[in-house]
Design an enzyme around this catalytic site. Structure first.
Site, PDB file in Angstrom:
ATOM      1  N   ASP A  18       0.884  -1.430   0.149  1.00 54.28           N
ATOM      2  CA  ASP A  18      -0.120  -0.038  -0.053  1.00 54.28           C
ATOM      3  C   ASP A  18       1.039   1.045   0.039  1.00 54.28           C
ATOM      4  OD1 ASP A  18      -2.228   1.515  -0.016  1.00 54.28           O
ATOM      5  OD2 ASP A  18      -2.770   1.050   2.316  1.00 54.28           O
ATOM      6  N   ASN A  66     -10.440  -2.352  -6.292  1.00 51.46           N
ATOM      7  CA  ASN A  66      -9.895  -1.641  -6.935  1.00 51.46           C
ATOM      8  C   ASN A  66     -10.330  -1.377  -8.306  1.00 51.46           C
ATOM      9  OD1 ASN A  66      -6.683  -2.927  -5.540  1.00 51.46           O
ATOM     10  ND2 ASN A  66      -7.758  -1.105  -5.261  1.00 51.46           N
TER      11      ASN A  66
HETATM   12  C1  FPP Z   1      -1.923   0.365  -3.441  1.00 48.42           C
HETATM   13  O1  FPP Z   1      -1.224   1.499  -3.682  1.00 48.42           O
HETATM   14  C2  FPP Z   1      -1.384  -0.530  -4.543  1.00 48.42           C
HETATM   15  C3  FPP Z   1      -2.102  -1.242  -5.297  1.00 48.42           C
HETATM   16  C4  FPP Z   1      -3.490  -1.002  -5.633  1.00 48.42           C
HETATM   17  C5  FPP Z   1      -1.567  -2.021  -6.537  1.00 48.42           C
HETATM   18  C6  FPP Z   1      -0.272  -2.740  -6.099  1.00 48.42           C
HETATM   19  C7  FPP Z   1       0.396  -2.930  -7.546  1.00 48.42           C
HETATM   20  C8  FPP Z   1       1.726  -2.737  -7.541  1.00 48.42           C
HETATM   21  C9  FPP Z   1       2.657  -2.725  -6.589  1.00 48.42           C
HETATM   22  C10 FPP Z   1       2.102  -3.019  -9.067  1.00 48.42           C
HETATM   23  C11 FPP Z   1       1.586  -4.132  -9.790  1.00 48.42           C
HETATM   24  C12 FPP Z   1       1.897  -5.391  -9.128  1.00 48.42           C
HETATM   25  C13 FPP Z   1       2.372  -6.464  -9.586  1.00 48.42           C
HETATM   26  C14 FPP Z   1       2.521  -7.730  -8.957  1.00 48.42           C
HETATM   27  C15 FPP Z   1       2.888  -6.453 -11.118  1.00 48.42           C
HETATM   28  P1  FPP Z   1      -2.353   2.555  -3.710  1.00 48.42           P
HETATM   29  O2  FPP Z   1      -2.658   3.176  -5.096  1.00 48.42           O
HETATM   30  O3  FPP Z   1      -3.634   2.118  -2.881  1.00 48.42           O
HETATM   31  O4  FPP Z   1      -1.723   3.674  -2.743  1.00 48.42           O
HETATM   32  P2  FPP Z   1      -2.393   5.059  -1.994  1.00 48.42           P
HETATM   33  O5  FPP Z   1      -3.276   4.450  -0.584  1.00 48.42           O
HETATM   34  O6  FPP Z   1      -1.369   5.731  -1.376  1.00 48.42           O
HETATM   35  O7  FPP Z   1      -3.313   5.825  -2.730  1.00 48.42           O
END
Ligand code: FPP
Length: 247
Positions: A18, A66
């Site tokens: 996250d 998501n």
């Molecule tokens: C959360 O950060 C992360 C995600 C929803 C996606 C995780 C994905 C990756 C690390 C990249 C793709 C993964 C793979 C395995 C190829 P957020 O966007 O919710 O952050 P925030 O809460 O700060 O907005």
């Protein structure tokens, strides 16, 4: 690795990655650039877990919730997933890493879906570490789908309601061949499990770090593992009872 006891490593480590968006905002970058940087952390963590000999690593890459994000972010994430899989296939094979996926993967866009299935099939023989990606995943959805299969088997008289145990339900989940997680790491300082592995995390130790996922590196992982090793897992018993149990 300094201070780590191999025998006391988690067999199964689960991670809620996250903070990509917040990291990007801090740097005045787009959210997508946050996810791109997040992939570097995925690489570091996968490599380090493999080096350490962790047997199961499960990453929460995309939740059912998501899908409600802006269309451009969703399609960028799907594109990144596909590119990651294509790029990492050789490394997975070289390092004997088996890729698996949990979640409603049929809802992924066809390109991402096919690349995923291809990677899962090509790495099916690997037995050095199981890397599971939770994609279009929700713990409640998983339980509902397990429940549907179970009810169908009850109707077909393959199983009797009196025979249903915790083990029975575990066997209907898509994590049935994976032990329950010993440790959950969540980055970016949020104290939630956000619909991740709800059934499987009944006794999982939780470690929350303020570090945002794109900044989570090898040192952070070791720190979390050291913290885990300092804990006493009692599974509902007392410390005295545990001391009397054979190792
Ligand atoms: C959360 O950060 C992360 C995600 C929803 C996606 C995780 C994905 C990756 C690390 C990249 C793709 C993964 C793979 C395995 C190829 P957020 O966007 O919710 O952050 P925030 O809460 O700060 O907005």
């Amino acid at each position: 690795m300094k201070g780590l006891v191999k025998e006391k490593l988690p067999k199964h480590l689960a991670i809620i990655m996250d903070g990509n968006g917040r990291w990007a905002r801090q740097k005045s970058l787009s959210r997508i650039e946050g996810h791109i940087k997040g992939i570097q952390s995925v690489r570091t963590v996968v490599t380090t877990c493999r080096e350490l000999g962790i047997e199961f690593l499960t990453l929460y890459a995309f939740s059912i919730e998501n899908w409600r994000r802006p269309v451009n972010e969703v399609s960028a994430l799907m594109g990144l997933l596909q590119r990651y899989l294509r790029k990492e296939l050789d490394k997975m094979l070289e390092n004997n890493i088996r890729l698996r996926a949990i979640g409603d993967i049929n809802s992924l866009p066809p390109d991402a879906h096919d690349t995923l299935i291809d990677t899962v099939e090509k790495t099916a023989h690997c037995d050095g570490m199981v890397l599971t990606l939770a994609l279009s995943y929700s713990g409640r959805d998983e339980i509902i789908r397990a429940f549907r299969r179970l009810v169908a088997d009850i109707k077909n008289k393959r199983i009797h309601p009196e025979e249903i145990s915790e083990e029975t339900l575990s066997n209907y989940l898509s994590t049935k061949d994976i032990p329950d997680p010993d440790l959950l790491i969540r980055t970016s300082g949020e104290y939630r499990i956000s619909n991740f592995l709800l059934w499987e995390m009944a006794y999982t130790e939780i470690y929350v770090t303020e570090t945002l996922w794109p900044e989570f590196g090898k040192e952070d992982l070791i720190k979390a593992l050291l913290n885990y090793q300092s804990r006493e897992r009692r599974f509902g018993l007392t410390s005295e009872q545990l001391a009397m149990e054979p190792d």
